[in-house]
Design a protein around this motif. Structure first.
Motif, PDB file in Angstrom:
ATOM      1  N   LEU A  40       0.823  -1.210   0.000  1.00 49.82           N
ATOM      2  CA  LEU A  40       0.000   0.000   0.000  1.00 49.82           C
ATOM      3  C   LEU A  40       0.860   1.264   0.000  1.00 49.82           C
ATOM      4  O   LEU A  40       0.501   2.268  -0.606  1.00 49.82           O
ATOM      5  N   ASN A  41       1.998   1.209   0.691  1.00 49.73           N
ATOM      6  CA  ASN A  41       2.892   2.371   0.775  1.00 49.73           C
ATOM      7  C   ASN A  41       3.971   2.362  -0.299  1.00 49.73           C
ATOM      8  O   ASN A  41       4.875   3.184  -0.267  1.00 49.73           O
ATOM      9  N   TRP A  42       3.876   1.456  -1.229  1.00 40.49           N
ATOM     10  CA  TRP A  42       4.867   1.274  -2.277  1.00 40.49           C
ATOM     11  C   TRP A  42       4.959   2.513  -3.165  1.00 40.49           C
ATOM     12  O   TRP A  42       3.954   3.154  -3.440  1.00 40.49           O
ATOM     13  N   ALA A 124      -3.791  -2.610  -3.749  1.00 42.68           N
ATOM     14  CA  ALA A 124      -2.504  -1.961  -3.540  1.00 42.68           C
ATOM     15  C   ALA A 124      -1.770  -1.750  -4.873  1.00 42.68           C
ATOM     16  O   ALA A 124      -1.609  -2.698  -5.640  1.00 42.68           O
ATOM     17  N   PRO A 125      -1.294  -0.529  -5.125  1.00 43.28           N
ATOM     18  CA  PRO A 125      -0.539  -0.278  -6.350  1.00 43.28           C
ATOM     19  C   PRO A 125       0.711  -1.153  -6.451  1.00 43.28           C
ATOM     20  O   PRO A 125       1.091  -1.577  -7.543  1.00 43.28           O
ATOM     21  N   GLY A 126       1.332  -1.434  -5.332  1.00 45.78           N
ATOM     22  CA  GLY A 126       2.528  -2.278  -5.343  1.00 45.78           C
ATOM     23  C   GLY A 126       2.230  -3.674  -5.851  1.00 45.78           C
ATOM     24  O   GLY A 126       3.066  -4.298  -6.512  1.00 45.78           O
ATOM     25  N   CYS A 127       1.043  -4.170  -5.589  1.00 49.16           N
ATOM     26  CA  CYS A 127       0.656  -5.497  -6.072  1.00 49.16           C
ATOM     27  C   CYS A 127       0.486  -5.483  -7.591  1.00 49.16           C
ATOM     28  O   CYS A 127       0.915  -6.418  -8.272  1.00 49.16           O
ATOM     29  N   ILE A 128      -0.096  -4.428  -8.113  1.00 49.10           N
ATOM     30  CA  ILE A 128      -0.238  -4.311  -9.570  1.00 49.10           C
ATOM     31  C   ILE A 128       1.138  -4.226 -10.218  1.00 49.10           C
ATOM     32  O   ILE A 128       1.402  -4.885 -11.221  1.00 49.10           O
ATOM     33  N   ALA A 151      -5.215 -10.150 -16.653  1.00 48.17           N
ATOM     34  CA  ALA A 151      -6.473 -10.123 -17.399  1.00 48.17           C
ATOM     35  C   ALA A 151      -7.680 -10.258 -16.469  1.00 48.17           C
ATOM     36  O   ALA A 151      -8.731  -9.667 -16.722  1.00 48.17           O
ATOM     37  N   ARG A 152      -7.532 -11.007 -15.380  1.00 44.99           N
ATOM     38  CA  ARG A 152      -8.631 -11.164 -14.424  1.00 44.99           C
ATOM     39  C   ARG A 152      -8.760  -9.969 -13.487  1.00 44.99           C
ATOM     40  O   ARG A 152      -9.853  -9.560 -13.132  1.00 44.99           O
ATOM     41  N   VAL A 153      -7.632  -9.424 -13.058  1.00 51.49           N
ATOM     42  CA  VAL A 153      -7.609  -8.434 -11.977  1.00 51.49           C
ATOM     43  C   VAL A 153      -7.826  -6.997 -12.468  1.00 51.49           C
ATOM     44  O   VAL A 153      -8.561  -6.234 -11.845  1.00 51.49           O
ATOM     45  N   LEU A 154      -7.186  -6.617 -13.565  1.00 54.87           N
ATOM     46  CA  LEU A 154      -7.239  -5.215 -14.001  1.00 54.87           C
ATOM     47  C   LEU A 154      -8.654  -4.687 -14.244  1.00 54.87           C
ATOM     48  O   LEU A 154      -8.949  -3.563 -13.820  1.00 54.87           O
ATOM     49  N   PRO A 155      -9.557  -5.428 -14.901  1.00 57.36           N
ATOM     50  CA  PRO A 155     -10.898  -4.871 -15.128  1.00 57.36           C
ATOM     51  C   PRO A 155     -11.665  -4.575 -13.844  1.00 57.36           C
ATOM     52  O   PRO A 155     -12.558  -3.742 -13.839  1.00 57.36           O
ATOM     53  N   VAL A 161      -5.592   2.663  -8.162  1.00 58.56           N
ATOM     54  CA  VAL A 161      -4.595   1.651  -7.814  1.00 58.56           C
ATOM     55  C   VAL A 161      -3.697   1.362  -9.025  1.00 58.56           C
ATOM     56  O   VAL A 161      -2.483   1.193  -8.887  1.00 58.56           O
ATOM     57  N   ILE A 162      -4.277   1.350 -10.210  1.00 58.98           N
ATOM     58  CA  ILE A 162      -3.530   0.971 -11.417  1.00 58.98           C
ATOM     59  C   ILE A 162      -2.588   2.070 -11.894  1.00 58.98           C
ATOM     60  O   ILE A 162      -1.447   1.797 -12.279  1.00 58.98           O
ATOM     61  N   VAL A 163      -3.021   3.319 -11.863  1.00 56.89           N
ATOM     62  CA  VAL A 163      -2.233   4.426 -12.427  1.00 56.89           C
ATOM     63  C   VAL A 163      -0.859   4.583 -11.779  1.00 56.89           C
ATOM     64  O   VAL A 163       0.142   4.703 -12.491  1.00 56.89           O
ATOM     65  N   PRO A 164      -0.720   4.572 -10.455  1.00 54.53           N
ATOM     66  CA  PRO A 164       0.628   4.675  -9.874  1.00 54.53           C
ATOM     67  C   PRO A 164       1.549   3.530 -10.315  1.00 54.53           C
ATOM     68  O   PRO A 164       2.746   3.737 -10.540  1.00 54.53           O
ATOM     69  N   ALA A 165       0.984   2.345 -10.456  1.00 56.04           N
ATOM     70  CA  ALA A 165       1.791   1.203 -10.900  1.00 56.04           C
ATOM     71  C   ALA A 165       2.233   1.396 -12.351  1.00 56.04           C
ATOM     72  O   ALA A 165       3.380   1.100 -12.703  1.00 56.04           O
ATOM     73  N   LEU A 166       1.343   1.899 -13.183  1.00 55.58           N
ATOM     74  CA  LEU A 166       1.697   2.163 -14.574  1.00 55.58           C
ATOM     75  C   LEU A 166       2.764   3.247 -14.687  1.00 55.58           C
ATOM     76  O   LEU A 166       3.691   3.142 -15.494  1.00 55.58           O
TER      77      LEU A 166
END
Length: 175
Positions: A40-42, A124-128, A151-155, A161-166
């Motif tokens: 979460l703090n990633w 959590a962004p770190g998980c993505i 494919a299962r998780v992103l939709p 959560v996704i944008v910081p990981a990207l």
């Protein structure tokens, strides 16, 4: 405490079902809590690498200071590693959301099992980011499982959560 551990081990052996036991379940819960807090703090690539190392150390400590270690004295390294792998996979099946942490496991079989178990939204962004990282794993089965998990998780996962990981993954896309 020792009597409870022996009794739990004996009951598991008598049933023939692998179970992680209550002591190890609490240890896995602590690993999950610490790991989720870190995810979460990633904020950077280096933190995922550090979390992977920290997870390996925690799992090693758990296996060294386990009652089960005394019961299996004299076993070969391969047998010990297989037993610990089976215990970690069993924990995945018993403890919800542990898969988000064990995708960083040092054993490819456990990483693959964790990736196959991931479903639903990830918080959590770190998980993505770790999922993106696993698409470049050195084990082909893990890479395939990571693509399927994405494919299962992103939709189902929030853009927050996704944008910081990207943002963190795009500069490293070539590697």
């Amino acid at each position: 405490m020792v009597v409870r551990m022996v009794w739990s081990w004996w009951r598991q052996k008598a049933k023939g079902t692998p179970a992680i036991g209550s002591v190890n379940a609490r240890r896995y819960e602590r690993i999950k809590e610490r790991g989720m807090q870190a995810l979460l703090n990633w904020s950077s690539y280096d933190q995922i690498s550090q979390l992977e190392s920290s997870l390996s150390v925690q799992l090693l400590q758990m296996s060294v200071f386990s009652f089960d270690t005394f019961l299996h004295r004299g076993e070969t390294n391969d047998a010990r590693l297989a037993r610990l792998r089976d215990r970690d996979i069993e924990a995945l099946q018993q403890i919800p959301d542990l898969a988000q942490i064990l995708i960083l496991h040092h054993d490819g079989y456990v990483r693959e099992a964790a990736l196959k178990q991931l479903d639903g939204s990830v918080g959590a962004p770190g998980c993505i980011y770790a999922l993106f990282w696993r698409t470049n794993d050195w084990v082909p089965e893990v890479r395939e499982a990571a693509h399927e998990a994405l494919a299962r998780v992103l939709p189902q996962t929030s853009a927050k959560v996704i944008v910081p990981a990207l943002k963190a993954a795009l500069p490293r896309i070539a590697s």
